[in-house]
Scaffold this motif. Structure first.
Motif, short mmCIF file in Angstrom:
data_model
loop_
_atom_site.label_atom_id
_atom_site.label_comp_id
_atom_site.label_asym_id
_atom_site.label_seq_id
_atom_site.Cartn_x
_atom_site.Cartn_y
_atom_site.Cartn_z
N PHE A 10 -1.68 -3.91 11.98
CA PHE A 10 -1.04 -4.09 10.70
C PHE A 10 0.45 -4.26 10.93
O PHE A 10 0.98 -3.87 11.95
N SER A 11 1.13 -4.85 9.98
CA SER A 11 2.56 -5.08 10.10
C SER A 11 3.29 -4.28 9.04
O SER A 11 3.22 -4.58 7.86
N ALA A 12 3.98 -3.22 9.49
CA ALA A 12 4.73 -2.38 8.56
C ALA A 12 5.94 -3.12 8.00
O ALA A 12 6.52 -2.70 7.01
N SER A 13 6.33 -4.25 8.63
CA SER A 13 7.49 -4.98 8.16
C SER A 13 7.17 -5.86 6.95
O SER A 13 8.06 -6.29 6.24
N VAL A 14 5.91 -6.14 6.73
CA VAL A 14 5.50 -7.01 5.64
C VAL A 14 5.42 -6.25 4.33
O VAL A 14 5.83 -6.72 3.28
N LYS A 15 4.90 -5.04 4.37
CA LYS A 15 4.74 -4.25 3.15
C LYS A 15 4.73 -2.78 3.50
O LYS A 15 4.64 -2.39 4.67
N THR A 16 4.84 -1.95 2.49
CA THR A 16 4.72 -0.51 2.70
C THR A 16 3.27 -0.16 2.94
O THR A 16 2.39 -0.55 2.17
N VAL A 17 3.02 0.57 4.00
CA VAL A 17 1.65 0.96 4.35
C VAL A 17 1.53 2.47 4.24
O VAL A 17 2.28 3.20 4.89
N LEU A 18 0.62 2.93 3.42
CA LEU A 18 0.38 4.36 3.28
C LEU A 18 -0.61 4.81 4.35
O LEU A 18 -1.74 4.30 4.40
N ILE A 19 -0.17 5.74 5.20
CA ILE A 19 -1.05 6.25 6.25
C ILE A 19 -0.96 7.77 6.27
O ILE A 19 0.07 8.35 5.91
N ASP A 20 -2.03 8.40 6.68
CA ASP A 20 -2.01 9.84 6.94
C ASP A 20 -2.88 10.08 8.15
O ASP A 20 -4.10 9.96 8.09
N PHE A 21 -2.24 10.41 9.27
CA PHE A 21 -2.95 10.61 10.52
C PHE A 21 -3.12 12.09 10.85
O PHE A 21 -3.35 12.45 12.01
N HIS A 22 -2.98 12.97 9.86
CA HIS A 22 -3.17 14.40 10.10
C HIS A 22 -3.73 15.04 8.83
O HIS A 22 -2.98 15.46 7.95
#
Length: 249
Positions: A10-22
């Motif tokens: 995925f490209s974080a520079s294109v759009k805001t990406v919501l992630i939760d890795f914990h």
């Protein structure tokens, strides 16, 4: 971290990406069932979610089964949060993108299950010396199918009226340096990193500031972590000031 090589691209520079890795589920000390956590994350437009229960992948497996039957655009990542020892301190290491069925991972999970059982017996014995009889049976009842941990002892103490809330249980009996703080059963830092690496995952230091290390000791810890094969640190977790977050960056 190179997400494209481990988890997809995925490209974080294109759009805001919501992630939760914990995240934790009821398989360890989380409040939600795995299916509930997945459904809530998807409804909140989380695009990448890792299930990282303490010393078990049962929560991830249940979440993955639910996600398969209730598909969404969210990507689910197999994860775990291992307990281990470094320099006399209990450390938590996240494993992201692990193969839950890899023989090395399975052997590690068996090791941790035995360690938690032995640790639970030791905690109960120490609490009994303070007059809290029946702690092991009570904590096991609180845990149900979850991995036995100190939060279950806290819940039992609250139920019995020994403490006014969970915070008091940890502040007086179960927290760091207290009678119920049993560390000796966890494997070494380098060993859990090897389990994660062998099973195709990436090892991450969980909540680095929680250990309350001095700046010098934190740097020494990170150096040892990297030397053992560790790949990253959790920069943002819990309630942090902007100064703390910038320091971790």
């Amino acid at each position: 971290m190179n997400y494209s090589s481990r988890f997809g691209a995925f490209s974080a520079s294109v759009k805001t990406v919501l992630i939760d890795f914990h995240t934790h589920t009821s398989a360890s000390d989380g409040a939600l069932e795995p299916c509930e956590l997945v459904a809530r994350a998807a409804a909140s437009n989380v695009e990448w979610l890792a299930i990282t229960d303490h010393d078990t992948v049962a929560g991830y497996k249940a979440a993955a089964a639910y996600h398969t039957n209730n598909p969404s655009d969210m990507r689910l990542v197999a994860g775990i949060e291992f307990s281990c020892q470094w320099s006399g301190t209990t450390i938590h290491i996240l494993g992201l993108g692990v193969d839950c069925e890899h023989p090395v991972m399975l052997a590690g999970l068996d090791r941790m299950a035995a360690a938690r059982k032995e640790r639970g017996s030791k905690i109960a014995s120490r609490l009994a010396s303070r007059g809290f009889d029946g702690a092991l049976q009570g904590a096991l009842a609180q845990a149900g199918k979850s991995q036995l941990g100190r939060p279950h002892f806290a819940a039992w103490m609250l139920e019995q009226g020994y403490v006014r809330d969970h915070n008091q249980a940890f502040d007086k009996y179960l927290g760091q340096g207290k009678v119920g703080d049993v560390k000796a059963f966890w494997p070494d830092l380098s060993e859990v990193i090897q389990w994660i690496d062998a099973s195709g995952g990436v090892a991450i230091i969980a909540h680095p500031l929680k250990y309350r290390f001095t700046g010098m000791k934190l740097r020494r810890f990170i150096t040892a972590f990297v030397a053992a094969g560790g790949r990253g640190i959790e920069v943002l977790s819990g309630r942090q000031t902007s100064e703390q977050t910038n320091h971790l960056k």
